[in-house]
Design a protein around this motif. Structure first.
Motif, PDB file in Angstrom:
ATOM      1  N   GLU A  36     -16.634 -27.550  14.172  1.00  0.00           N
ATOM      2  CA  GLU A  36     -17.060 -26.488  13.148  1.00  0.00           C
ATOM      3  C   GLU A  36     -15.993 -25.511  13.507  1.00  0.00           C
ATOM      4  O   GLU A  36     -15.325 -25.000  12.711  1.00  0.00           O
ATOM      5  CB  GLU A  36     -18.495 -25.981  13.116  1.00  0.00           C
ATOM      6  N   GLU A  63     -18.630 -14.991  15.686  1.00  0.00           N
ATOM      7  CA  GLU A  63     -18.724 -15.170  14.204  1.00  0.00           C
ATOM      8  C   GLU A  63     -17.633 -14.822  13.282  1.00  0.00           C
ATOM      9  O   GLU A  63     -17.328 -14.992  12.056  1.00  0.00           O
ATOM     10  CB  GLU A  63     -20.140 -14.366  13.912  1.00  0.00           C
ATOM     11  N   ASP A 110     -17.700  -7.222  -1.997  1.00  0.00           N
ATOM     12  CA  ASP A 110     -17.507  -8.244  -2.760  1.00  0.00           C
ATOM     13  C   ASP A 110     -16.845  -7.878  -4.106  1.00  0.00           C
ATOM     14  O   ASP A 110     -15.952  -8.510  -4.613  1.00  0.00           O
ATOM     15  CB  ASP A 110     -18.700  -9.455  -3.032  1.00  0.00           C
ATOM     16  N   ARG A 115     -17.173 -30.407   7.500  1.00  0.00           N
ATOM     17  CA  ARG A 115     -18.182 -29.648   8.376  1.00  0.00           C
ATOM     18  C   ARG A 115     -19.642 -30.278   7.752  1.00  0.00           C
ATOM     19  O   ARG A 115     -20.324 -30.453   8.372  1.00  0.00           O
ATOM     20  CB  ARG A 115     -18.076 -28.300   7.995  1.00  0.00           C
ATOM     21  N   ALA A 167     -24.873 -27.388   6.925  1.00  0.00           N
ATOM     22  CA  ALA A 167     -23.754 -28.296   6.613  1.00  0.00           C
ATOM     23  C   ALA A 167     -22.610 -27.540   5.429  1.00  0.00           C
ATOM     24  O   ALA A 167     -21.478 -27.654   5.547  1.00  0.00           O
ATOM     25  CB  ALA A 167     -24.156 -29.594   5.835  1.00  0.00           C
ATOM     26  N   ILE A 168     -23.256 -26.970   4.825  1.00  0.00           N
ATOM     27  CA  ILE A 168     -22.445 -26.159   3.488  1.00  0.00           C
ATOM     28  C   ILE A 168     -21.886 -24.965   3.789  1.00  0.00           C
ATOM     29  O   ILE A 168     -20.793 -24.634   3.866  1.00  0.00           O
ATOM     30  CB  ILE A 168     -23.374 -26.251   2.204  1.00  0.00           C
ATOM     31  N   GLU A 169     -22.741 -24.096   4.461  1.00  0.00           N
ATOM     32  CA  GLU A 169     -22.209 -22.904   5.047  1.00  0.00           C
ATOM     33  C   GLU A 169     -21.517 -22.743   6.257  1.00  0.00           C
ATOM     34  O   GLU A 169     -20.724 -21.767   6.402  1.00  0.00           O
ATOM     35  CB  GLU A 169     -23.152 -21.861   4.597  1.00  0.00           C
ATOM     36  N   GLY A 170     -21.932 -23.408   7.225  1.00  0.00           N
ATOM     37  CA  GLY A 170     -21.356 -23.549   8.629  1.00  0.00           C
ATOM     38  C   GLY A 170     -22.381 -22.740   9.423  1.00  0.00           C
ATOM     39  O   GLY A 170     -22.942 -21.945   9.017  1.00  0.00           O
ATOM     40  N   ARG A 171     -22.465 -23.119  10.603  1.00  0.00           N
ATOM     41  CA  ARG A 171     -23.587 -22.804  11.567  1.00  0.00           C
ATOM     42  C   ARG A 171     -23.303 -21.063  11.548  1.00  0.00           C
ATOM     43  O   ARG A 171     -24.076 -20.404  12.090  1.00  0.00           O
ATOM     44  CB  ARG A 171     -23.447 -23.385  12.810  1.00  0.00           C
ATOM     45  N   ILE A 172     -21.878 -20.859  11.735  1.00  0.00           N
ATOM     46  CA  ILE A 172     -21.537 -19.423  12.252  1.00  0.00           C
ATOM     47  C   ILE A 172     -21.867 -18.566  11.100  1.00  0.00           C
ATOM     48  O   ILE A 172     -22.409 -17.311  11.309  1.00  0.00           O
ATOM     49  CB  ILE A 172     -20.000 -19.606  12.420  1.00  0.00           C
ATOM     50  N   ASN A 173     -21.576 -19.072   9.844  1.00  0.00           N
ATOM     51  CA  ASN A 173     -21.929 -18.213   8.490  1.00  0.00           C
ATOM     52  C   ASN A 173     -23.505 -17.903   8.637  1.00  0.00           C
ATOM     53  O   ASN A 173     -23.954 -16.803   8.431  1.00  0.00           O
ATOM     54  CB  ASN A 173     -21.611 -18.898   7.402  1.00  0.00           C
ATOM     55  N   LYS A 187     -25.659 -18.085  11.097  1.00  0.00           N
ATOM     56  CA  LYS A 187     -26.083 -17.086  12.173  1.00  0.00           C
ATOM     57  C   LYS A 187     -25.893 -15.635  11.790  1.00  0.00           C
ATOM     58  O   LYS A 187     -26.675 -14.754  12.179  1.00  0.00           O
ATOM     59  CB  LYS A 187     -25.396 -17.433  13.486  1.00  0.00           C
ATOM     60  N   SER A 188     -24.599 -15.325  11.210  1.00  0.00           N
ATOM     61  CA  SER A 188     -24.243 -14.265  10.783  1.00  0.00           C
ATOM     62  C   SER A 188     -25.216 -13.586   9.610  1.00  0.00           C
ATOM     63  O   SER A 188     -25.810 -12.471   9.623  1.00  0.00           O
ATOM     64  CB  SER A 188     -22.966 -14.168  10.359  1.00  0.00           C
ATOM     65  N   ILE A 189     -25.605 -14.574   8.793  1.00  0.00           N
ATOM     66  CA  ILE A 189     -26.482 -14.090   7.547  1.00  0.00           C
ATOM     67  C   ILE A 189     -27.951 -13.901   8.237  1.00  0.00           C
ATOM     68  O   ILE A 189     -28.463 -12.778   7.828  1.00  0.00           O
ATOM     69  CB  ILE A 189     -26.534 -15.065   6.475  1.00  0.00           C
ATOM     70  N   HIS A 238     -28.535 -12.439  11.011  1.00  0.00           N
ATOM     71  CA  HIS A 238     -28.586 -10.829  11.249  1.00  0.00           C
ATOM     72  C   HIS A 238     -28.724  -9.954  10.270  1.00  0.00           C
ATOM     73  O   HIS A 238     -28.902  -8.630  10.548  1.00  0.00           O
ATOM     74  CB  HIS A 238     -27.301 -10.335  11.915  1.00  0.00           C
ATOM     75  N   GLY A 273     -21.633 -12.976  -2.346  1.00  0.00           N
ATOM     76  CA  GLY A 273     -20.929 -13.686  -1.161  1.00  0.00           C
ATOM     77  C   GLY A 273     -21.690 -14.709  -0.670  1.00  0.00           C
ATOM     78  O   GLY A 273     -21.403 -15.424   0.265  1.00  0.00           O
ATOM     79  N   THR A 274     -22.948 -15.088  -1.276  1.00  0.00           N
ATOM     80  CA  THR A 274     -23.532 -16.129  -0.572  1.00  0.00           C
ATOM     81  C   THR A 274     -24.303 -17.058  -1.564  1.00  0.00           C
ATOM     82  O   THR A 274     -23.839 -16.892  -2.645  1.00  0.00           O
ATOM     83  CB  THR A 274     -24.953 -15.511   0.153  1.00  0.00           C
ATOM     84  N   SER A 275     -24.752 -18.104  -1.115  1.00  0.00           N
ATOM     85  CA  SER A 275     -25.080 -19.263  -1.939  1.00  0.00           C
ATOM     86  C   SER A 275     -26.379 -19.436  -2.089  1.00  0.00           C
ATOM     87  O   SER A 275     -27.176 -18.871  -1.435  1.00  0.00           O
ATOM     88  CB  SER A 275     -24.363 -20.548  -1.515  1.00  0.00           C
ATOM     89  N   ILE A 313     -28.819 -20.791   0.849  1.00  0.00           N
ATOM     90  CA  ILE A 313     -29.240 -19.619   1.723  1.00  0.00           C
ATOM     91  C   ILE A 313     -30.774 -19.169   1.103  1.00  0.00           C
ATOM     92  O   ILE A 313     -31.627 -19.159   1.944  1.00  0.00           O
ATOM     93  CB  ILE A 313     -28.375 -18.248   1.760  1.00  0.00           C
TER      94      ILE A 313
END
Lengths: 360, 230
Positions: A74, A131, A195, A339, B69-75, B77-79, B81, B122-124, B127
């Motif tokens: 990733e 991040e 945004d 991904r 899978a769609i947003e990515g683990r990093i994103n 994790k950030s969300i 927060h 900005g999110t889907s 989420i």
């Protein structure tokens, strides 16, 4: 990266012929639909190997000391995506540079949101850094100041952005605007205002309704339609009052004005939403997804529609910024699809579920 | 039995204890049966909640896998927060047939879209799906915590009550009854001894009176002979 924001209108000549030839060559390297379908049938280890064997080997090697397993894949995909954007920024000139830059500013806005989230949570500098998708040194220096330990919470970030002055003020004024809208602004207010600011800035850049900017403007308006539509559908599902929905919307789309969006919001069922959308260019592509009742499916169908639109616009305007935008979207989609396959395989999701997540 | 004093007061005391124990035994049996009834009422609910818990957990994990899978683990994790209202758990108490069981309520578990902290533009929707499913999972965990702890406490109490019922039925009451019987026996013995003693004394007295009477009768002709005739 905030420092690129609000760039002066470029006066130099655009190199559309050269730039579009470059992206055509790059586009040819993107993975075709058949490869994704093949990847669905192989094991995770083989998927990882396919990713390594394509364009991503260099990034995998570079990050192998920091990450491992799927996180490494990733990370490599993300870094490759950022580097691709950097490359494209590097070879476009004149007006094309301005438009591509304005389009890619979304990642810089995203980074600010990540910083706000991290600071709000009280995450450490290192945690937040992981991040972020940092494209270059300039961006690193910019974000490092925001991530300093003495910058505490969301208020600290806003204050620091104000002190930094210059173009960081774009973020600062967006965040201040969120506070003006609601005295006790929440993190979601700040994020939505950022945004909205991004799309409004983008519309501002493409306001001239002539020449190469015109099709690009149409494309951006279509994206705004989709963004607003998805937001309305999500609020509709959450049964929140329209008063809370209206201020959040970006507005300025091509097919859906505020009246249309309100009608969609008030539609008794998703079938009625589909009927409302039939009058627009988005409608037909979302029919099947709306019939499933799943907003996730609608989201994927809308993204697919947007990518198809970019492709259509690029064919109709071969010597414009659209082929470049089309490539950038396709690159983003490739990263997203790879991904999805890797993470889906790791989580043990079945082939059909993973395929449903792909934009192909 | 050695330490039992066979007295009337000890008998009265033992009989009182037997009565008390029998009443206690009856009440404890009723409590045990009541607790068993509560347990059987609760059992299907606990089974259902456990089943729901597993279903919700699997669903939440599945949605998390899709979102990652769609947003990515990093994103993701950030969300994560962005959370503003941390769910809390309030533990109160309620009483089921004398058993104190917890009453667990969650606060700020289910949130509206705007309370969740992340931006909508900005999110889907994935989420929302994953947050929804984890909120439902936390709700189920809270319900399960209350019901499973109640079940555990009820089982402990039933076990304790059963032991008490058995102790009364098979140890305390039989021992007291044996003590009562022993005292009764001893008291009867003592009574018999006392009657026998009394009889002996009576017999002795009677014999003595008889002897005295015989002696008197023997002395009377001699006296008559000594008196001259007129």
């Amino acid at each position: 990266m905030g420092l690129r924001l609000f760039r002066k209108t470029t006066t130099g000549t655009s190199n559309y012929a050269y730039a579009t030839a470059r992206v055509r060559a790059k586009k040819a390297k993107l993975l075709p639909r058949e490869t994704y379908l093949k990847m669905l049938k192989i094991s995770l280890a083989e998927v990882t190997q396919v990713i390594r064997d394509t364009d991503y080997q260099e990034q995998v090697d570079a990050l192998s000391s920091k990450f491992e397993g799927i996180d490494l894949i990733e990370g490599a995909l993300n870094v490759n995506e950022e580097q691709t954007y950097s490359q494209v920024r590097g070879f476009v000139e004149g007006e094309a540079k301005e438009l591509v830059g304005a389009f890619l500013d979304r990642h810089d806005f995203q980074d600010i949101k990540v910083v706000l989230r991290g600071k709000h949570y009280g995450a450490s500098q290192e945690e937040i850094m992981k991040e972020l998708l940092i494209e270059d040194r300039e961006e690193f220096d910019f974000l490092r100041r925001l991530l300093a330990d003495d910058v505490k919470g969301v208020d600290g970030v806003i204050e620091m952005l104000g002190e930094m002055g210059g173009k960081a003020r774009v973020y600062h004024s967006a965040l201040k605007r969120a506070e003006e809208r609601r005295a006790e602004a929440t993190l979601s207010d700040y994020e939505d205002e950022l945004d909205r600011t991004y799309y409004q800035n983008l519309l501002e850049v493409v306001r001239a309704d002539t020449g190469a900017k015109k099709p690009f403007r149409r494309f951006i308006e279509k994206e705004i339609d989709i963004v607003d539509l998805l937001a309305v559908l999500r609020y509709r599902r959450a049964q929140l009052p329209w008063d809370e929905v209206e201020p959040v919307l970006v507005r300025g789309g091509r097919d859906l004005d505020i009246g249309d969006l309100r009608r969609i919001y008030e539609a008794p069922s998703l079938d009625d939403v589909a009927t409302e959308l039939h009058a627009t260019s988005i409608g037909d592509d979302l029919d099947a997804a709306l019939a499933t009742g799943s907003l996730s499916r609608v989201d994927i169908a809308a993204r697919t529609h947007l990518m198809d639109s970019a492709s259509g616009f690029s064919h109709m305007n071969p010597l414009s910024v659209l082929p470049i935008i089309d490539y950038l979207l396709r690159k983003r989609t490739e990263v997203r699809n790879l991904r999805a396959i890797a993470r889906g395989k790791q989580a043990g999701l079945d082939e059909e579920t993973i395929q449903d997540m792909l934009i192909i | 039995m050695a330490d039992i004093v066979p007295t009337r007061s000890a008998l009265i005391d033992t009989k009182r204890k037997i009565k008390l124990s029998q009443t206690g035994h009856k009440l404890l049996k009723m409590k045990r049966d009541g607790l068993m009834y509560e347990l059987f009422e609760l059992l299907p609910k606990v089974k259902d909640i456990r089943k729901n818990l597993v279903t919700h957990y699997n669903s939440a994990q599945g949605k998390m896998a899709v979102a990652q899978a769609i947003e990515g683990r990093i994103n993701i994790k950030s969300i994560a927060h962005t959370q503003q209202l941390v769910p809390t758990v309030k533990v109160g108490e309620k009483n089921i047939m004398g058993v104190v069981v917890p009453s667990v309520t969650g606060e700020a578990v289910r949130k509206t879209l705007t309370e969740r902290g992340y931006g909508i533009i900005g999110t889907s929707p994935q989420i929302d799906d994953v947050v929804d499913s984890f909120e439902m999972l936390v709700e189920e965990i809270i319900k399960a915590a209350e019901l499973e702890t109640t079940l555990k406490r009820l089982l402990e109490e039933i076990d304790k009550t059963k032991r008490r019922v058995n102790a009364l039925e098979f140890k305390v009451i039989p021992d007291l009854e044996a003590a009562r019987d022993y005292i009764l026996l001893r008291l009867e013995e003592m009574e018999r001894e006392s009657i026998f003693g009394l009889k002996k004394i009576k017999e002795k007295a009677r014999r003595r009176a008889k002897e005295e009477a015989a002696a008197r009768a023997a002395a009377l002709p001699e006296a008559e002979a000594a008196v001259p005739a007129r």
